[in-house]
Design an enzyme around this catalytic site. Structure first.
Site, PDB file in Angstrom:
ATOM      1  N   TYR A 141       0.759  -1.190  -0.081  1.00 40.50           N
ATOM      2  CA  TYR A 141      -0.074  -0.017  -0.252  1.00 40.50           C
ATOM      3  C   TYR A 141       0.763   1.125   0.036  1.00 40.50           C
ATOM      4  CZ  TYR A 141      -3.311   3.439   1.677  1.00 40.50           C
ATOM      5  OH  TYR A 141      -4.540   4.609   1.879  1.00 40.50           O
ATOM      6  N   LYS A 147       1.016   4.430  -2.929  1.00 34.92           N
ATOM      7  CA  LYS A 147       1.205   5.230  -2.280  1.00 34.92           C
ATOM      8  C   LYS A 147       2.509   6.527  -2.703  1.00 34.92           C
ATOM      9  CE  LYS A 147      -3.658   5.074  -1.460  1.00 34.92           C
ATOM     10  NZ  LYS A 147      -4.664   5.819  -2.586  1.00 34.92           N
TER      11      LYS A 147
END
Length: 262
Positions: free
Chosen positions: A153, A157
């Site tokens: 994750y 990002k």
């Protein structure tokens, strides 16, 4: 008043941003993963400009979404809000053989940016976790490493923040920014999140339609309407171009080098 398209807008921050913008008098088009979610979106915000339907984890369906958006549009702003989290999840492989975290959080925004008629403003949802991302784009699909959801994750990002800044560099007539909405108690953030949920959609809505000088900027990373320092590597043209090439190779679609002021 502006026309704005928001991905992942059937619930959570996407729907909250849509409702906020609609209350301000703007025209908002929504996105839903499937027909059932589209009906939910219609019920939640009946006064919408249309709902694009398709699964952002699929390259084919993302291309179809772009076509639907162009049919509904043009738009003054696009908010790339849709995202996949990592809490309690193992690696999920898409129909294209990709990690769904990468496919939804990075590749879909890239492909939609390349295919949707360029708006005046682009907003990409980032996270403070992007500071832990891998700058080298090594094993972005997690096929050689043991799965670590939080790191996957974080990397996604980092990449989407890099994408926002790459677009700002390549398209100087478009305002392109990244937003950290905070760790808030949404379906993705989880119940233990500690930030203010009501503040979470404000910055992306402000960047999409605000007319004060602080919102009319590009190549910035924001948290609660304040410009913050992004990971330095996200500003590197070399890192940006590496990501753009990687996404172009996966999708067979290149990001246009520049868009005109028209």
């Amino acid at each position: 008043m502006a026309r704005i398209f928001i991905t992942g807008s059937t619930d959570g921050l996407g729907l909250m941003a849509a409702q906020l913008l609609s209350d301000q008098g703007h025209t908002v088009a929504l996105h839903a993963r499937n027909d059932a979610r589209a009906r939910d979106a219609q019920a939640a915000l009946p006064d919408n400009a249309g709902v694009a339907v398709g699964d952002l984890s699929s390259i084919t369906q993302t291309r179809e979404i772009a076509g639907q958006v162009n049919d509904i549009g043009p738009f003054d702003a696009v908010i790339h809000n849709a995202g996949v989290g990592y809490y309690g999840r193992s690696r999920v492989e898409t129909e294209d053989g990709l990690s769904d975290v990468f496919a939804v959080n990075v590749l879909a925004p890239y492909l939609l940016t390349a295919l949707i008629t360029p708006p005046e403003r682009l907003v990409y949802l980032s996270s403070g976790m992007h500071h832990s991302g891998d700058t080298e784009l090594r094993d972005a699909q997690w096929t050689r490493r043991p799965w670590q959801g939080a790191q996957a994750y974080s990397e996604s990002k980092f990449y989407v923040t890099t994408l926002a800044f790459a677009v700002a560099r390549r398209w100087p007539t478009t305002l392109s920014n990244a937003v950290d909405p905070g760790w808030v108690p949404t379906k993705m953030g989880g119940n233990s999140a500690t930030d203010d949920l009501h503040l979470a959609p404000v910055t992306q809505a402000w960047l999409a339609a605000g007319d004060d000088a602080e919102a009319l900027v590009t190549g910035r990373y924001f948290h609660h309407q304040q410009s913050r320092r992004a990971h330095p590597a996200t500003q590197s043209p070399q890192v940006q171009d590496r990501l753009l090439k990687y996404c172009a190779d996966l999708t067979k679609v290149e990001l246009p080098t520049a868009v005109s002021a028209d």
